[in-house]
Each structure stands twice: as C-alpha cells, then as structure tokens.
Write a protein that holds these residues in place. Sequence first.
Motif, PDB file in Angstrom:
ATOM      1  N   ILE A 120      -0.112  -0.592   8.124  1.00 41.19           N
ATOM      2  CA  ILE A 120       1.311  -0.892   8.188  1.00 41.19           C
ATOM      3  C   ILE A 120       2.096   0.061   7.288  1.00 41.19           C
ATOM      4  O   ILE A 120       3.108   0.635   7.683  1.00 41.19           O
ATOM      5  CB  ILE A 120       1.573  -2.359   7.792  1.00 41.19           C
ATOM      6  N   LYS A 121       1.557   0.266   6.087  1.00 43.81           N
ATOM      7  CA  LYS A 121       2.238   1.136   5.134  1.00 43.81           C
ATOM      8  C   LYS A 121       2.362   2.555   5.699  1.00 43.81           C
ATOM      9  O   LYS A 121       3.412   3.194   5.592  1.00 43.81           O
ATOM     10  CB  LYS A 121       1.464   1.161   3.819  1.00 43.81           C
ATOM     11  N   SER A 122       1.289   3.027   6.314  1.00 41.46           N
ATOM     12  CA  SER A 122       1.311   4.386   6.861  1.00 41.46           C
ATOM     13  C   SER A 122       2.442   4.561   7.847  1.00 41.46           C
ATOM     14  O   SER A 122       3.141   5.572   7.835  1.00 41.46           O
ATOM     15  CB  SER A 122      -0.003   4.686   7.570  1.00 41.46           C
ATOM     16  N   TRP A 123       2.624   3.547   8.692  1.00 45.92           N
ATOM     17  CA  TRP A 123       3.677   3.678   9.702  1.00 45.92           C
ATOM     18  C   TRP A 123       5.061   3.691   9.071  1.00 45.92           C
ATOM     19  O   TRP A 123       5.979   4.310   9.607  1.00 45.92           O
ATOM     20  CB  TRP A 123       3.543   2.572  10.761  1.00 45.92           C
ATOM     21  N   PHE A 124       5.199   3.075   7.919  1.00 51.73           N
ATOM     22  CA  PHE A 124       6.477   3.171   7.209  1.00 51.73           C
ATOM     23  C   PHE A 124       6.748   4.607   6.769  1.00 51.73           C
ATOM     24  O   PHE A 124       7.856   5.113   6.903  1.00 51.73           O
ATOM     25  CB  PHE A 124       6.494   2.240   5.997  1.00 51.73           C
ATOM     26  N   TYR A 125       5.693   5.248   6.248  1.00 52.32           N
ATOM     27  CA  TYR A 125       5.859   6.644   5.831  1.00 52.32           C
ATOM     28  C   TYR A 125       6.148   7.543   7.031  1.00 52.32           C
ATOM     29  O   TYR A 125       6.879   8.523   6.929  1.00 52.32           O
ATOM     30  CB  TYR A 125       4.596   7.132   5.109  1.00 52.32           C
ATOM     31  N   LEU A 126       5.550   7.189   8.151  1.00 47.40           N
ATOM     32  CA  LEU A 126       5.718   8.039   9.338  1.00 47.40           C
ATOM     33  C   LEU A 126       7.032   7.771  10.063  1.00 47.40           C
ATOM     34  O   LEU A 126       7.533   8.644  10.771  1.00 47.40           O
ATOM     35  CB  LEU A 126       4.565   7.793  10.312  1.00 47.40           C
ATOM     36  N   ALA A 127       7.571   6.567   9.854  1.00 47.66           N
ATOM     37  CA  ALA A 127       8.705   6.131  10.673  1.00 47.66           C
ATOM     38  C   ALA A 127       9.855   7.142  10.775  1.00 47.66           C
ATOM     39  O   ALA A 127      10.253   7.480  11.897  1.00 47.66           O
ATOM     40  CB  ALA A 127       9.200   4.774  10.197  1.00 47.66           C
ATOM     41  N   GLU A 170      -7.260  -2.795   4.940  1.00 45.84           N
ATOM     42  CA  GLU A 170      -7.125  -1.767   5.963  1.00 45.84           C
ATOM     43  C   GLU A 170      -5.837  -1.978   6.749  1.00 45.84           C
ATOM     44  O   GLU A 170      -5.085  -1.050   6.994  1.00 45.84           O
ATOM     45  CB  GLU A 170      -8.324  -1.837   6.891  1.00 45.84           C
ATOM     46  N   GLU A 171      -5.617  -3.257   7.094  1.00 47.63           N
ATOM     47  CA  GLU A 171      -4.426  -3.629   7.835  1.00 47.63           C
ATOM     48  C   GLU A 171      -3.179  -3.219   7.070  1.00 47.63           C
ATOM     49  O   GLU A 171      -2.219  -2.668   7.624  1.00 47.63           O
ATOM     50  CB  GLU A 171      -4.443  -5.152   8.073  1.00 47.63           C
ATOM     51  N   GLN A 172      -3.240  -3.475   5.743  1.00 44.00           N
ATOM     52  CA  GLN A 172      -2.105  -3.148   4.879  1.00 44.00           C
ATOM     53  C   GLN A 172      -1.822  -1.640   4.902  1.00 44.00           C
ATOM     54  O   GLN A 172      -0.677  -1.220   5.025  1.00 44.00           O
ATOM     55  CB  GLN A 172      -2.442  -3.567   3.446  1.00 44.00           C
ATOM     56  N   GLN A 173      -2.915  -0.871   4.785  1.00 47.87           N
ATOM     57  CA  GLN A 173      -2.738   0.593   4.793  1.00 47.87           C
ATOM     58  C   GLN A 173      -2.150   1.061   6.106  1.00 47.87           C
ATOM     59  O   GLN A 173      -1.307   1.944   6.137  1.00 47.87           O
ATOM     60  CB  GLN A 173      -4.086   1.277   4.546  1.00 47.87           C
ATOM     61  N   PHE A 182      -5.074   5.507   8.619  1.00 50.29           N
ATOM     62  CA  PHE A 182      -4.535   4.539   9.563  1.00 50.29           C
ATOM     63  C   PHE A 182      -5.110   4.843  10.929  1.00 50.29           C
ATOM     64  O   PHE A 182      -5.581   5.954  11.199  1.00 50.29           O
ATOM     65  CB  PHE A 182      -3.014   4.543   9.577  1.00 50.29           C
ATOM     66  N   LYS A 183      -5.075   3.831  11.781  1.00 48.19           N
ATOM     67  CA  LYS A 183      -5.656   3.961  13.115  1.00 48.19           C
ATOM     68  C   LYS A 183      -4.902   5.014  13.906  1.00 48.19           C
ATOM     69  O   LYS A 183      -3.680   5.053  13.893  1.00 48.19           O
ATOM     70  CB  LYS A 183      -5.592   2.614  13.838  1.00 48.19           C
ATOM     71  N   GLY A 184      -5.621   5.872  14.577  1.00 46.64           N
ATOM     72  CA  GLY A 184      -5.002   6.857  15.450  1.00 46.64           C
ATOM     73  C   GLY A 184      -4.406   8.050  14.711  1.00 46.64           C
ATOM     74  O   GLY A 184      -3.640   8.805  15.295  1.00 46.64           O
ATOM     75  N   ARG A 185      -4.753   8.224  13.440  1.00 46.06           N
ATOM     76  CA  ARG A 185      -4.149   9.309  12.668  1.00 46.06           C
ATOM     77  C   ARG A 185      -4.425  10.678  13.281  1.00 46.06           C
ATOM     78  O   ARG A 185      -3.512  11.465  13.517  1.00 46.06           O
ATOM     79  CB  ARG A 185      -4.684   9.277  11.229  1.00 46.06           C
TER      80      ARG A 185
END
Lengths: 296, 305
Positions: free
Chosen positions: B8-15, B3-6, A114-117
């Motif tokens: 968004i998904k990443s931020w869910f895991y990080l939230a 890429e966009e999907q990944q 993801f961007k900024g990781r």
Amino acid sequence: MEEAVYGNEKQIKRKQRIRLAIVYALVVFFAIFIIIPFYWMILTALKSYDQVFRSPPLLWVSPANWQFANFSAALEQAPFLRYTVNTVVVAVISTLGTIITTVLSAFAFARLNFKGRDVLFMILIATMMIPGEIFVITNFLTVVRFGWIREQTYLDAILAMTVPFMTSVFYMFFLRQAFKQVPDELYYAAKVDGKTDFQYLWRIMVPVALPTITTITILNAMNTWNAYIWPRLVSQQVRFQLVSNGLRDAFDDTAGVIMYHEQMAAALIVTVPLIIVFIMLKKYIMRGVSRSGIKG
Amino acid sequence: MLEEQQNIKSWFYLAPALILLSIFIFYPIFNAIFLVFVKDFNYLQGTHDGFTLTENFRYVLRDPNFSMAMLNTMLITFVSVPLSVIIALLISVWLNAIPVKKIQGFFQTVFFLPYVTNAIAIGMAFAFLFNQYYGLINWFLGLLGISPINWVGMGASWGRAMFSLLVYITWLGLAFKIMVFLSGLQGIDKQYYEAARVDSASRSRVFKRITVPLLSPMIMYITVTSFIGAFKAYTEVIGMFGERLGPAGDDRSMITIVALVYDALDRSGVPGALSEAAAAALILFAVTLVFTFVNLQVSKKRVHY
C-alpha cells in the motif's frame, strides 16, 4: 651505437610532435566550424542596417561602430523579456513537479517491495520507445477538456505548459540507478533507529542522489528553453508564449524583408542566458550528458 | 501483514507519477489507437461515424505531402546521423589526444556549445549564413571563384535547401555525441594502448582494432537514439525556414513526418483531422520500430560488450 639510439629517439619525438600538431590543427579547424554560426549571430547583431545588407559581407565591425541599439529594437519587435520570464516560470514549475514525482516513484522502484514492481517498471521503460507525437494529439484534447485553452488566463497557460511534463520515465530510471547505489545496510540501520521510509528518503537518499537531481534540473530547464511545439499548440495569447515561439513569430519573412540585425540581436538575447548558465554549471551538465549517454 | 503494508505504501509513493503518466502517456496511447480506427471523429462533440480499418492510413498515404515528408525524413536521418556520428567520433578521438588538460577542457566547452543553444535561434543564424547575398557561405565560395548560390532564399531549389538543412542538423547533432564519446574514451583502460604501442601498431590500426570496438556500445547507443531523434526532425526545419517549412515560393518542400502530424493537428476542428494526425504518428512509430530493430540486429554482430 649510442648515437643511433639517441637519433632514433629524437626521430620518434619529432614524429610525435608532428602528430600532435596535426591533432591541434584538426581540432582547431572543427572548432572554427562550430564557432562560426555563433560568431555570425553576434557579429550580425552588432551591425548597422547598411552593414548587414552589404555584399560581400563584412567579416568584422570595429567595436566603436557596434550597434547596441539593435537589442532595444529587437525588444520592441516582441516582448522577449516577458517570454523569458514565462519560460523561467514554466521551467521552474515543471522541474519542481518532475523532481517530486520522479524522486518518490524512483524510491519505490529502487527500495520498496511491492507486487508487480518489475512488470510495471518494464512497462514504463517500454513507453520511452513511443514517439511523443502520439501523446501530443490526445494531450491537446485533454488540456482542452481541463479548460486550460478556451478563454485562457495566464494560470491556464502555465498549467497547460507544465502539468503534462511533471513526470518523466527517463528521469525516473536515471534516479532509480542513483538510489540503487545506496547500500541496503543504511536502510536497515535507519529502520532500527525508528526512521520512517519518508525520513530515510529525505535525509539519506536525496542527499546521495543530489548530483543526479542537479543534472535532471539542468536537462529539464534546457528542454523548456528549447520547447517549441507544445507551447505553440497550447498558448492562446501572444504574451503567454515562450522564447522559442516568440522568436520565430517575431521574425518570419512573411512580413517582408527580415531585419537580420534585429533578428540576430533577438536570437542572441534568447541564446545568451543559456550559455551563461552552461558556463556556470559546466561540470554538472557535462556529467549529466555523458552519464545519460552511458546508460545505454 | 507487513508485506501488505509495504504494498500500500509503495503505491502512495508511485501515485503522483502514475496518475500523471496515466493521463498523459497511457491514455493517449489507447486513444491514438481508437482515433486511428474511427471515421470522421469530431472532438468538439465527441462523435464519430463508425469504424474503419485503413481509411485514415490511406488518407495520410494519399496526402500529396506524404511522399515528400517521407523522403525528407529519410534523407535527414540517413545523411545527418552517420555523418555526425563519424565526425563526432573523430573529433572526440583528437580531443582525447590533447595532452594539456586545460586546453582539452577549453575545446570541450567549445564543442559542447551547440547543445546549449536554442534550436530556433541558431537555425535563424544558419539561414542567414546561407543567405545568397549577405551570407558568409557564399562569401567563402566567392573566394574559390564560385558565384553566389541561392541556398535558402526565394526560389531556392529543393536540393540546395535540403543541403543547407543537412549542414545545420549535422552541426547541431555533434555536441551531444562528442561528449558521450569523449567520456567513453576516457573510460578506456590505458593498458590497451600501451600494449598496442609495444607492438608498434599503426594509428589507424589502433583506432580500428581498439578504440572503435571498445567504444562500440556507446556508438551503438548514440546511433540508435540519434536515428529515433532524426526521424522526429521538425523544430530544426522551423528554425531555418519558419512555419512555411521551405524556402519562400516553395512552401512545405522541407516537410517531415512530424510536420504532417502537426499539420493535421492544426486542423483539429475538422472532422477526421485528429485521426489523420494519429495515423501519421503511428506510421512514424512503425518506421522508428523497424529501424531500431534493424539497428539492434546489426549491433548484435558488431558490438563488443
């Protein structure tokens, strides 16, 4: 000639044996240095009033005279069993929370793009440098604002003691390292099988990282057992305290002469559970500690 | 799209982690900076009386306890850290030399015990060990013909109380270091020692030329983290001396920088107190940063990776 060689060998052997004896002597000497405070704690906890306040002190008390009544006297001073329950509750909740948040975020850092990781990860690592005291000041105000301090209920107290500690950059880093060791091929294979990221995390990553998760659990539980400052700050009632606070408050000499035998009995009650856990889980704890040391 | 999907998904895991970190780590950092530059902040009303650049720092520096706290903290750091690193290094080398694994394992457990005890409980045990009349230390000194010394009791001098505290803190710091060093030693390739044996190098030479250099990354890591930890000494003082932070009759003589932070925090209702706490905490941070930087500079020259 042969004799000389043989003699020489014998000499080397003897030298080695002396060396080993010195090593043992030194190790035993320092081991005694480590053991003495524990011995003194146990011995004092078993002494009677007269034996404690005797000068010169007794170095041994025969088992027939051991005063087990000190333990019940200590428990009358303060509800240590209750403090133990509180501590266990706080340890379990904060550890569960920590594991959920760190597993999810470590997975994102280790596996997802993801961007900024990398920038975000660097920022998180940088916060580890900052002493916790800087956070404590504001966190205290925050839990006040959340309504967990005034007219505190048991639930409020537990929330105030756990929620601020439900994540950890250090454990995140620790888990990310473990996750990174899982080969990428497994991930792509799981994708081909139509597994979602979450299924992959749960079925493959978590089992692989289980030793690390165990280590985190143990380290976190031990931290709770030792926690003193924050629980003292936020627990508004005596019965909401954790073991360290309870122990310190029950035996302060501002109230007069300390009953050392009762104080040491209470100290023992607080110390023993941790030592039992340690002996049972020695392998995991030692691995965790040496690993957390190697990370540097 | 993918890429966009990944993303968004990443931020869910990080939230979950990020929300908690924002509330309890990031916001407090900015708030500490805010607090330190406002005058007479009153948290009950959320009001303050304008801004100031240095007043809160000056207030802390002028606090009669500050120089004592600084002195104690420095002493604890610069005595207990080097001492415990050296002793731990020696013990782990000796432990590693024990050929019988079972015996080694037994001693390993013994040396690890201080790590799994409660700092308050064992601090109390130390206080009683140092008791003037009923303690083990004075009994032992008595065997050597030394009359009982008042280490930690009512009216004990600053030096004696500090000595007792240093013994305790050094003892407490050994376990973790021994474990890290031992695991490091066990990771050293035996070939180095074989080579040294063939060259019949002396023991001390092997220690200086092989063990220490190969262990140097770990020694460095331990030294840096121990320095950071020692600057934050506080719970140990409470374990031994209670909330009074000193022997009876000499309250706060063992005060540390962290104790200043909590002293100020205890007065949180008083306008400006939180700013003092923030100033003390930032001073602690500055001290930590400087010494970590120095440590890293030294290590650049000395550590062999």
